[in-house]
Design a protein around this motif. Structure first.
Motif, PDB file in Angstrom:
ATOM      1  N   LYS A  48       0.496  -7.755   0.592  1.00 18.82           N
ATOM      2  CA  LYS A  48      -0.873  -8.013   1.000  1.00 18.82           C
ATOM      3  C   LYS A  48      -0.975  -8.025   2.520  1.00 18.82           C
ATOM      4  CE  LYS A  48      -4.651 -10.462  -0.971  1.00 18.82           C
ATOM      5  NZ  LYS A  48      -5.138 -11.449  -1.881  1.00 18.82           N
ATOM      6  N   LYS A  88       0.132  -4.422   4.193  1.00 19.53           N
ATOM      7  CA  LYS A  88      -0.626  -3.297   3.640  1.00 19.53           C
ATOM      8  C   LYS A  88       0.269  -2.162   3.176  1.00 19.53           C
ATOM      9  CE  LYS A  88      -5.170  -3.993   5.555  1.00 19.53           C
ATOM     10  NZ  LYS A  88      -6.328  -3.389   6.171  1.00 19.53           N
ATOM     11  N   SER A  98       2.320  -1.083  -0.453  1.00 15.59           N
ATOM     12  CA  SER A  98       2.284  -1.524  -1.843  1.00 15.59           C
ATOM     13  C   SER A  98       3.587  -2.238  -2.198  1.00 15.59           C
ATOM     14  CB  SER A  98       2.049  -0.347  -2.783  1.00 15.59           C
ATOM     15  OG  SER A  98       3.272   0.242  -3.136  1.00 15.59           O
ATOM     16  N   GLU A  99       3.498  -3.164  -3.148  1.00 13.40           N
ATOM     17  CA  GLU A  99       4.684  -3.951  -3.490  1.00 13.40           C
ATOM     18  C   GLU A  99       5.813  -3.047  -4.003  1.00 13.40           C
ATOM     19  OE1 GLU A  99       3.960  -6.547  -6.830  1.00 13.40           O
ATOM     20  OE2 GLU A  99       2.101  -5.509  -7.288  1.00 13.40           O
ATOM     21  N   HIS A 100       5.421  -1.911  -4.584  1.00 12.56           N
ATOM     22  CA  HIS A 100       6.441  -1.027  -5.122  1.00 12.56           C
ATOM     23  C   HIS A 100       7.250  -0.380  -3.998  1.00 12.56           C
ATOM     24  CE1 HIS A 100       4.157  -1.772  -8.663  1.00 12.56           C
ATOM     25  NE2 HIS A 100       3.083  -1.321  -8.066  1.00 12.56           N
ATOM     26  N   GLU A 101       6.553  -0.001  -2.942  1.00 11.33           N
ATOM     27  CA  GLU A 101       7.263   0.568  -1.806  1.00 11.33           C
ATOM     28  C   GLU A 101       8.187  -0.471  -1.182  1.00 11.33           C
ATOM     29  OE1 GLU A 101       4.702   2.968   0.944  1.00 11.33           O
ATOM     30  OE2 GLU A 101       3.308   2.733  -0.711  1.00 11.33           O
ATOM     31  N   GLN A 147       1.306   7.946  -2.848  1.00 12.45           N
ATOM     32  CA  GLN A 147       1.143   7.236  -1.576  1.00 12.45           C
ATOM     33  C   GLN A 147       0.270   8.000  -0.596  1.00 12.45           C
ATOM     34  OE1 GLN A 147       5.035   6.461  -0.031  1.00 12.45           O
ATOM     35  NE2 GLN A 147       5.525   4.990  -1.633  1.00 12.45           N
ATOM     36  N   ILE A 196      -2.432   4.943  -3.315  1.00 12.29           N
ATOM     37  CA  ILE A 196      -2.233   3.824  -4.234  1.00 12.29           C
ATOM     38  C   ILE A 196      -0.840   3.229  -4.074  1.00 12.29           C
ATOM     39  CG2 ILE A 196      -2.292   3.109  -6.657  1.00 12.29           C
ATOM     40  CD1 ILE A 196      -4.957   4.161  -5.892  1.00 12.29           C
ATOM     41  N   GLY A 197       0.164   4.082  -4.089  1.00 15.06           N
ATOM     42  CA  GLY A 197       1.533   3.579  -3.975  1.00 15.06           C
ATOM     43  C   GLY A 197       1.966   2.779  -5.183  1.00 15.06           C
ATOM     44  N   ILE A 231       4.109   3.719  -7.387  1.00 14.73           N
ATOM     45  CA  ILE A 231       5.509   3.960  -7.719  1.00 14.73           C
ATOM     46  C   ILE A 231       6.286   4.175  -6.440  1.00 14.73           C
ATOM     47  CG2 ILE A 231       5.452   4.850 -10.081  1.00 14.73           C
ATOM     48  CD1 ILE A 231       4.965   7.622  -8.936  1.00 14.73           C
ATOM     49  N   ALA A 232       7.587   3.999  -6.528  1.00 13.45           N
ATOM     50  CA  ALA A 232       8.440   4.195  -5.360  1.00 13.45           C
ATOM     51  C   ALA A 232       9.839   4.546  -5.845  1.00 13.45           C
ATOM     52  CB  ALA A 232       8.478   2.922  -4.513  1.00 13.45           C
ATOM     53  N   GLY A 276      10.345   4.133  -9.880  1.00 17.66           N
ATOM     54  CA  GLY A 276       9.975   2.958 -10.666  1.00 17.66           C
ATOM     55  C   GLY A 276       9.023   2.061  -9.912  1.00 17.66           C
ATOM     56  N   THR A 277       8.794   0.922 -10.499  1.00 17.87           N
ATOM     57  CA  THR A 277       7.866  -0.034  -9.915  1.00 17.87           C
ATOM     58  C   THR A 277       8.632  -1.271  -9.479  1.00 17.87           C
ATOM     59  OG1 THR A 277       7.529  -0.918 -12.101  1.00 17.87           O
ATOM     60  CG2 THR A 277       5.924   0.674 -11.338  1.00 17.87           C
ATOM     61  N   ALA A 278       7.965  -2.119  -8.752  1.00 21.02           N
ATOM     62  CA  ALA A 278       8.598  -3.348  -8.294  1.00 21.02           C
ATOM     63  C   ALA A 278       8.989  -4.195  -9.502  1.00 21.02           C
ATOM     64  CB  ALA A 278       7.640  -4.123  -7.394  1.00 21.02           C
ATOM     65  N   ARG A 306      -5.675  -1.924   0.885  1.00 19.82           N
ATOM     66  CA  ARG A 306      -4.743  -1.119   1.677  1.00 19.82           C
ATOM     67  C   ARG A 306      -5.411   0.130   2.234  1.00 19.82           C
ATOM     68  NH1 ARG A 306      -1.148  -2.412  -2.473  1.00 19.82           N
ATOM     69  NH2 ARG A 306      -1.349  -0.375  -3.425  1.00 19.82           N
TER      70      ARG A 306
END
Lengths: 160, 791
Positions: A43, A46, A48-51, B180, B185-186, B188-189, B200-202, B438
């Protein structure tokens, strides 16, 4: 913990490329990178939590599960191995009911193996936190574990 | 000028070697490069030789430079690429590529495996489109010397819409990057590293929990079968592919619809689409087949006999309608135009209402019609915005006012992201969520009730600081003096107090509008929740006009052809082209064109119609929408005709139901929110006996012996529209004839007056298509919307 994380994020405010320092600070303060921590950082920076998770999992230094209160390291280096530490390891696993890299369900003990602790004269060697227990044998285990378990109970009593 | 394989070629500044080669028809194999994405250099297949450069630089990440000498193909490079491909294939099930009996395989194993798991034969969802296969065939790789390792990862099928089989993933990173870079959106990473690397995801969250918007961009760019749309993965290649326009929302995305066995089986975004550039959203990408192939589609006309709706033939039904409608006086009949009608159908419906029934009682069943359109017409001369999607992309400042754009118009976020990458500042006023945060630089948390105070505050600052386009205002705008007077006595602090922002914050916003050279304002349906939506629009136009030509305004209409239905004159007070019904010239022009007499009295609006129906003043209703939420009012109506494509709650009260067609089954045009007239092309034949709406109207007009409805194709109708409607001259963006003088609106009177047009009765269409809730037809969409809309 939420407060600690917020404080850490605040201390890095406005910094460029601050993601890894923030993660490091969070791990130092909280012991590990929690889901909540990642969400809070996402948050703020800025990203994303996945990155963030992707970045963090790239480095071996970050862990994502809560560590045990006490970390038991079993040396599996050459000297310890020949002196039978693999049997000790098996025993410890059985007693604690966990595998390497795991922690006991009560978060009291974590178990890891290391390759050499540089004290081969004490082989077979097991350490708990920073305490060295040389010439280790299964008989010693119970005593050591109960010592730390007591310590914990004692600490809790004091808190009460 | 640079040399590729001895051939001198031109290049544009900033292009990579790969792009230059491709532009000149020279093929370099590559798997990770994609024209919408930044260079990445992951797959190492595009290695080339460049004179005076060490080693083998990848063409995709090397910028072209003057005088470069590039070799893209020789023995050494070929072997090198083969080796690289072998490494890639050592972790990708490859017997489908290597087996010498692969051609026979398809013939003998025709049933898809139930597990959905691909282990190496031809059961791969990408087998017909596999880019890996193209590269393998190009390089002529026949065997792999490295032992193959199957990763043994579980299929991931817990999430809606698409399956993920990361055993097939080659880690090209296209999905991560499109999510991304393009979509912003981002979701996935890349996680972990080395052999354990996996998309995958967090913390291994599900995509639903992880904030995925299921736009399908990742599925579209995947070069392998790792990602596949669940609904269409086993259909193989389509029999034909038809490019048409998506009518599920107003963005106007061009989609390639794939048809097989006379059914729409999949939809893919068209890269040539002027509004979407190869992007789509969850509705367009995944929901169309389920929606149009629904088993409940209406197949034949229904008429009410002894209290029950029973099937009937077209002749019988049309004759009944003609007979019954003929009994009522013009004032007793009302027409409700669906915002999903094509331009042709909307045009004929209003022509039929005006010519055939002699009434102006026609309106669009849309929250944006009525006062909102009136306000637009008053300020601009047409009921439309001034901006285009291109304006968004080239803007340096964007305001999104009162719209959950990520849910209602997901594809527009692509353009907003693009603008942002080029340095635009994005400001969001209104609803927020974590992901949109974001994408914006400036979040202004103001509730709809605070829009009026906030905008008046900004307006006052603009006028007080004299920060407006003085030439434009002096030469082109009326009413500046009275606007200034009305703002003069206004106290800034007092005005903006209800929106809960400090004066400094509003100042900051205003000064950003001042600085912007090319601004863009998008306003959405949340303004309808403010105390006076019409006034919000006046204020927006005031800001717009004061900044002269530097701002574009885009109303974020919801339904597919709300814009077009208005343009066609399906409105109680406007003729085609937004000419007032009292405009003598327009009326006589149309009377001549239609060779008929037009009613002089303005009609009643949609909500008035419903109210009148409740009082029994309206005897007959011709409804093409099916989205009328409160049908209790309608029980008083004597005779109700309904166009529909699915059964709807209105069936209980309808006397005649005509089966109409979905947008995939008809030819015609629709107009997007940026006023772009685009073609609809019939992909498959209509279901059962269903007919396009315009044909149904022609049929009834014919039965009623109304002249001027003898059309045989949608093109003929469109030709007449082009003749009659001054706005439309063909496909593409129409532009309003600029008014000699634009109207500025003084603030005082309208300011705090609560309007009575707030639209509790009006459905918001983002979930609707022709009267049905899309989520009822597409279960996966329900799962997704329940999550994002919170219930």
């Amino acid at each position: 913990m939420q407060k600690t994380i917020e404080k850490i994020i605040k201390s890095h405010e406005g910094e460029k490329g601050s993601l890894i320092p923030i993660l490091q600070d969070v791990q130092r303060e909280c012991g590990y990178i929690s889901e909540e921590a990642v969400a809070a950082i996402a948050k703020d920076v800025k990203i994303s939590e996945h990155e963030i998770y992707g970045v963090a999992t790239f480095y071996a230094q970050f862990r994502f599960t809560k560590p045990g209160d006490h970390l038991i390291k079993v040396c599996v280096g050459t000297a310890c191995h020949v002196r039978g530490n693999s049997l000790n390891l098996m025993h410890i696993k059985k007693i604690l009911g966990i595998d390497e890299g795991e922690i006991t369900f009560d978060y009291r003990f974590g178990l890891e193996t290391v390759n050499c602790l540089g004290a081969c004269a004490l082989a077979p060697l097991v350490t708990v936190d920073d305490e060295y227990y040389g010439n280790f044998s299964p008989i010693k285990l119970k005593k050591i574990l109960s010592k730390y378990a007591k310590e914990k109970a004692g600490a809790e009593d004091e808190e009460d | 000028m640079l040399t590729i394989n001895g051939k001198e070629v031109e290049f544009r500044e900033g292009a990579t070697v790969l792009e230059v080669a491709r532009d000149n028809g020279i093929y370099i194999p590559s798997l990770c490069a994609h024209k919408e994405l930044f260079p990445f250099g992951a797959c190492r297949l595009c290695l080339v030789k460049i004179e005076h450069m060490r080693g083998f630089p990848p063409a995709c990440t090397t910028p072209a430079a003057e005088g470069m000498k590039v070799i893209t193909e020789d023995k050494e490079l070929h072997n090198l690429r083969k080796n690289v491909l072998e490494l890639i294939l050592s972790e990708h099930p490859n017997s489908c590529l290597m087996c010498d009996q692969k051609e026979l395989c398809a013939k003998y194993y025709i049933c898809p495996p139930k597990s959905g798991r691909v282990t190496g034969c031809t059961f791969c969802p990408a087998r017909d489109r596999c880019e890996l296969r193209k590269v393998t065939e190009y390089l002529g790789l026949k065997e792999i010397r490295i032992p193959f390792k199957y990763k043994g990862l579980p299929m991931e099928r817990e999430d809606p819409f698409f399956d993920r089989d990361y055993n097939l993933c080659i880690l090209c990173g296209r999905c991560v990057r499109v999510c991304q870079e393009v979509r912003g959106i981002g979701a996935i990473a890349f996680t972990k590293r080395g052999h354990d690397t996996k998309i995958g995801t967090a913390f291994g969250k599900s995509y639903l929990d992880g904030g995925c918007r299921f736009c399908g961009a990742c599925v579209d760019v995947c070069p392998t079968g790792a990602l596949s749309a669940r609904g269409s993965k086993w259909h193989g290649l389509p029999e034909r592919e038809v490019t048409t326009t998506c009518a599920l929302c107003s963005v106007g995305c061009r989609l390639k619809l794939e048809a097989k066995w006379e059914k729409v089986m999949a939809a893919r975004p068209d890269e040539e689409g002027p509004a979407n550039h190869g992007q789509a959203c969850v509705k367009g990408r995944f929901c169309i087949p389920a929606l149009v192939n629904d088993a409940e589609r209406l197949k034949y006309p229904l008429i009410r006999k002894e209290g029950r709706l029973v099937p009937a033939g077209w002749e019988e039904a049309a004759e009944l309608v003609a007979k019954r409608l003929g009994r009522y006086s013009p004032k007793e009949v009302g027409f409700v135009a669906s915002p999903f009608l094509t331009n042709e159908a909307a045009y004929l419906l209003q022509k039929f209402a005006r010519v055939g029934m002699g009434t102006n009682n026609i309106d669009i069943a849309s929250a944006f019609s009525g006062p909102v359109i009136d306000a637009h017409v008053r300020c601009l001369g047409v009921g439309a915005g001034t901006g285009t999607i291109e304006d968004i992309e080239s803007a340096d400042w964007i305001i999104i006012l009162g719209a959950d754009i990520l849910t209602s118009h997901p594809v527009l976020t692509v353009s907003i992201n693009k603008a942002r990458r080029q340095g635009a500042t994005v400001c969001l006023i209104g609803p927020e969520n974590d992901i949109i945060l974001r994408m914006v630089d400036n979040l202004v948390p103001v509730q709809p009730s605070g829009y009026l105070p906030l905008l008046s505050g900004i307006l006052k600052i603009l006028v007080d600081r004299e920060a407006f386009d003085k030439d434009f205002v002096a030469s082109r705008c009326n009413g500046f003096e009275s606007l200034k007077r009305s703002l003069h006595d206004m106290d800034l602090e007092e005005t903006i107090a209800p929106c809960g922002l400090s004066v400094d914050r509003v100042m900051e916003l205003a000064s950003q509008i001042l600085k912007s050279k090319r601004g863009c304002i998008l306003y959405g349906s949340k303004i309808l929740e403010s105390s006076n939506p019409q006034q919000v629009i006046y204020l927006l136009f005031n800001i717009l006009l004061l900044r002269g030509s530097h701002l574009g305004l885009i109303p974020l209409r919801i339904a597919g052809n709300e814009q077009g239905a208005g343009d066609m004159g399906a409105l109680p007070n406007f003729l085609p082209g937004y000419r007032d019904v009292s405009d003598k010239d327009a009326v006589s022009e149309l009377e001549e064109a239609w060779s008929a007499k037009l009613p002089a009295e303005p009609g009643v609006s949609y909500s008035e119609m419903i109210r009148a129906a409740g009082k029994g003043a309206l005897k007959a209703l011709y409804i093409t929408s099916g989205s009328i939420p409160d049908k209790t009012h309608l029980s008083q109506v004597d005779f109700i005709v309904l166009h529909g494509i699915y059964p709807s709650p209105l069936f209980e009260i309808a006397d005649v139901v005509f089966p109409s067609v979905a947008f995939t089954e008809e030819d015609g045009t629709i107009t997007s929110l940026e006023r772009r007239v685009q073609r609809l092309a019939a992909v498959v034949k209509p279901v059962g006996m269903a007919l396009p709406d315009w044909k149904i109207i022609c049929l009834i007009a014919e039965k009623m012996k109304v002249a001027g409805f003898g059309f045989t194709s949608a093109e003929e109708v469109f030709d007449e529209i082009c003749r009659v409607n001054p706005l439309i001259s063909g496909h593409g963006i129409w532009s309003p004839r600029p008014l000699a003088k634009f109207a500025l609106t003084p603030v005082e009177e309208l300011m705090w007056k609560k309007s009575d047009v707030v639209s509790e009765e009006m459905p918001l269409y983002s979930l609707y298509y022709r009267g049905i809730d899309i989520t009822e037809k597409v279960h996966d969409l329900k799962l997704f919307y329940e999550r994002v809309l919170g219930g």
